[in-house]
Design a protein around this motif. Structure first.
Motif, PDB file in Angstrom:
ATOM      1  N   SER A 154       4.643   8.004  -9.831  1.00 53.22           N
ATOM      2  CA  SER A 154       3.138   7.858  -9.226  1.00 53.22           C
ATOM      3  C   SER A 154       3.250   8.679  -7.835  1.00 53.22           C
ATOM      4  N   SER A 155       1.878   8.809  -7.502  1.00 51.24           N
ATOM      5  CA  SER A 155       1.690   9.528  -5.944  1.00 51.24           C
ATOM      6  C   SER A 155       0.275   9.361  -5.511  1.00 51.24           C
ATOM      7  N   ASP A 156       0.282   9.531  -4.142  1.00 49.74           N
ATOM      8  CA  ASP A 156      -1.077   9.434  -3.527  1.00 49.74           C
ATOM      9  C   ASP A 156      -1.712   8.183  -3.538  1.00 49.74           C
ATOM     10  N   ASN A 157      -1.182   7.193  -2.983  1.00 48.51           N
ATOM     11  CA  ASN A 157      -1.665   5.758  -2.663  1.00 48.51           C
ATOM     12  C   ASN A 157      -2.515   6.073  -1.599  1.00 48.51           C
ATOM     13  N   HIS A 158      -2.047   6.686  -0.596  1.00 52.30           N
ATOM     14  CA  HIS A 158      -2.738   6.663   0.742  1.00 52.30           C
ATOM     15  C   HIS A 158      -2.995   5.301   1.192  1.00 52.30           C
ATOM     16  N   LEU A 159      -1.922   4.304   1.289  1.00 50.11           N
ATOM     17  CA  LEU A 159      -2.183   3.043   1.930  1.00 50.11           C
ATOM     18  C   LEU A 159      -2.565   3.188   3.304  1.00 50.11           C
ATOM     19  N   GLY A 160      -3.679   2.454   3.667  1.00 49.83           N
ATOM     20  CA  GLY A 160      -4.083   2.121   5.017  1.00 49.83           C
ATOM     21  C   GLY A 160      -5.343   3.097   5.342  1.00 49.83           C
ATOM     22  N   ALA A 161      -5.900   3.735   4.273  1.00 47.86           N
ATOM     23  CA  ALA A 161      -7.149   4.311   4.488  1.00 47.86           C
ATOM     24  C   ALA A 161      -8.149   3.647   3.627  1.00 47.86           C
ATOM     25  N   PRO A 162      -9.226   3.675   3.716  1.00 49.13           N
ATOM     26  CA  PRO A 162      -9.830   4.240   5.156  1.00 49.13           C
ATOM     27  C   PRO A 162      -9.411   3.178   6.362  1.00 49.13           C
ATOM     28  N   THR A 163      -9.380   1.918   5.997  1.00 50.18           N
ATOM     29  CA  THR A 163      -8.871   0.779   6.896  1.00 50.18           C
ATOM     30  C   THR A 163      -8.139   0.132   6.197  1.00 50.18           C
ATOM     31  N   PRO A 164      -7.067  -0.652   6.902  1.00 56.82           N
ATOM     32  CA  PRO A 164      -6.053  -1.631   6.487  1.00 56.82           C
ATOM     33  C   PRO A 164      -6.756  -2.409   5.560  1.00 56.82           C
ATOM     34  N   ALA A 165      -7.968  -3.022   5.957  1.00 57.47           N
ATOM     35  CA  ALA A 165      -8.530  -3.903   5.185  1.00 57.47           C
ATOM     36  C   ALA A 165      -9.012  -3.521   3.687  1.00 57.47           C
ATOM     37  N   GLU A 166      -9.680  -2.458   3.642  1.00 59.73           N
ATOM     38  CA  GLU A 166     -10.136  -1.731   2.459  1.00 59.73           C
ATOM     39  C   GLU A 166      -9.014  -1.294   1.672  1.00 59.73           C
ATOM     40  N   LYS A 225       2.811  -0.450  11.481  1.00 60.77           N
ATOM     41  CA  LYS A 225       2.334  -1.776  11.203  1.00 60.77           C
ATOM     42  C   LYS A 225       1.839  -1.793   9.834  1.00 60.77           C
ATOM     43  N   GLY A 226       1.996  -3.017   8.938  1.00 66.07           N
ATOM     44  CA  GLY A 226       1.591  -3.251   7.814  1.00 66.07           C
ATOM     45  C   GLY A 226       2.551  -2.713   6.601  1.00 66.07           C
ATOM     46  N   PHE A 227       1.916  -2.898   5.455  1.00 66.44           N
ATOM     47  CA  PHE A 227       2.537  -2.433   3.996  1.00 66.44           C
ATOM     48  C   PHE A 227       3.674  -3.228   3.695  1.00 66.44           C
ATOM     49  N   VAL A 228       3.643  -4.446   3.975  1.00 68.27           N
ATOM     50  CA  VAL A 228       4.977  -5.395   3.953  1.00 68.27           C
ATOM     51  C   VAL A 228       4.932  -5.540   2.411  1.00 68.27           C
ATOM     52  N   ARG A 229       3.891  -5.694   1.595  1.00 69.86           N
ATOM     53  CA  ARG A 229       3.965  -6.060   0.224  1.00 69.86           C
ATOM     54  C   ARG A 229       4.611  -4.976  -0.662  1.00 69.86           C
ATOM     55  N   VAL A 230       4.149  -3.820  -0.366  1.00 71.77           N
ATOM     56  CA  VAL A 230       4.689  -2.764  -1.062  1.00 71.77           C
ATOM     57  C   VAL A 230       6.140  -2.446  -0.496  1.00 71.77           C
TER      58      VAL A 230
END
Length: 252
Positions: A12-24, A65-70
């Motif tokens: 897999s590739s190109d998740n771009h987690l955090g974009a455009p906002t952490p909530a989205e 900061k963040g991305f704790v689930r993945v």
């Protein structure tokens, strides 16, 4: 690697987690974690081909900061014995040794060969490869320069992260917004790159990300280029069952 019966290799590739906002980004992160949970029962190995994060920079004692689930799910899978391989992309090219030390996941900065069941793979993110794209190639040299990297470390993380996240979204050379149109099989630059590689050595499969377009192109006799698409709108991934490679969409 000989793939055990009933096992598969996932890409897999190109998740771009955090974009455009952490909530989205959060629903996409949760969906990716569901995919990882689903494939863990038959995964012989998992390849993450870059841009897992929309921005990543490691200070000596600070990571984003963040991305704790993945991150937690990757740690779980790796601790269970599933090999995971990570290739940095153009958005997370400032990856340091965090994945290797904390998750025991090797990190690669250039494409690499792998052999699975006598099939030869050439695997990487794909940025900066092939003809053209000179603006990005020049920028990448700056970003990878050790002096520039050292200087950036001296920004306070709060400021450094803010600057980098802004550029990641707004700068088209980094974001790749100009590259998301299919160019045709004869003009796709990663397919052209694959054809050039075939002039010196045969590969059964070329597997890349970066383009945000899932595609399959025959680049030579018994040689195919696959692009994995993304986890923003397509939710596509690649799977090799020991005999055949195919692209699939996760709908879970």
């Amino acid at each position: 690697m000989q793939i055990p019966p009933g096992k598969k290799i996932y890409f897999s590739s190109d998740n771009h987690l955090g974009a455009p906002t952490p909530a989205e980004s959060l629903p996409r992160e949760k969906k990716f974690v569901r995919w990882l949970e689903e494939i863990k029962h038959d995964a012989a190995a998992i390849f993450l081909l870059g841009d897992l994060f929309d921005f990543w920079f490691e200070y000596k004692t600070v990571v984003p900061k963040g991305f704790v689930r993945v991150l937690g799910k990757l740690a779980e899978l790796r601790d269970s014995g599933i090999p995971i391989y990570f290739f940095v992309g153009n958005h997370d090219l400032w990856m340091g040794d965090y994945f290797e030390k904390e998750l025991n996941i090797p990190t690669y900065r250039q494409p690499k060969e792998f052999t699975f069941n006598d099939k030869l793979f050439f695997v990487g993110h794909g940025d900066g490869k092939g003809p053209g794209d000179m603006g990005y190639k020049r920028m990448k040299k700056v970003f990878e320069n050790r002096v520039f990297n050292w200087l950036f470390h001296w920004f306070h993380p709060a400021l450094g992260m803010k600057i980098a996240q802004y550029l990641s979204v707004k700068n088209k050379l980094i974001s790749g917004e100009e590259d998301k149109k299919f160019l045709g099989e004869e003009n796709e630059w990663l397919a052209l790159y694959a054809k050039r590689k075939l002039e010196t050595k045969h590969y059964d499969y070329f597997v890349f990300g970066h383009r945000h377009l899932s595609m399959q192109i025959e680049v030579g006799e018994n040689s195919t280029y696959f692009n994995l698409g993304d986890w923003i709108t397509q939710y596509t991934y690649g799977v090799f069952d020991g005999e055949h490679f195919e692209l699939k969409e996760f709908k879970g």
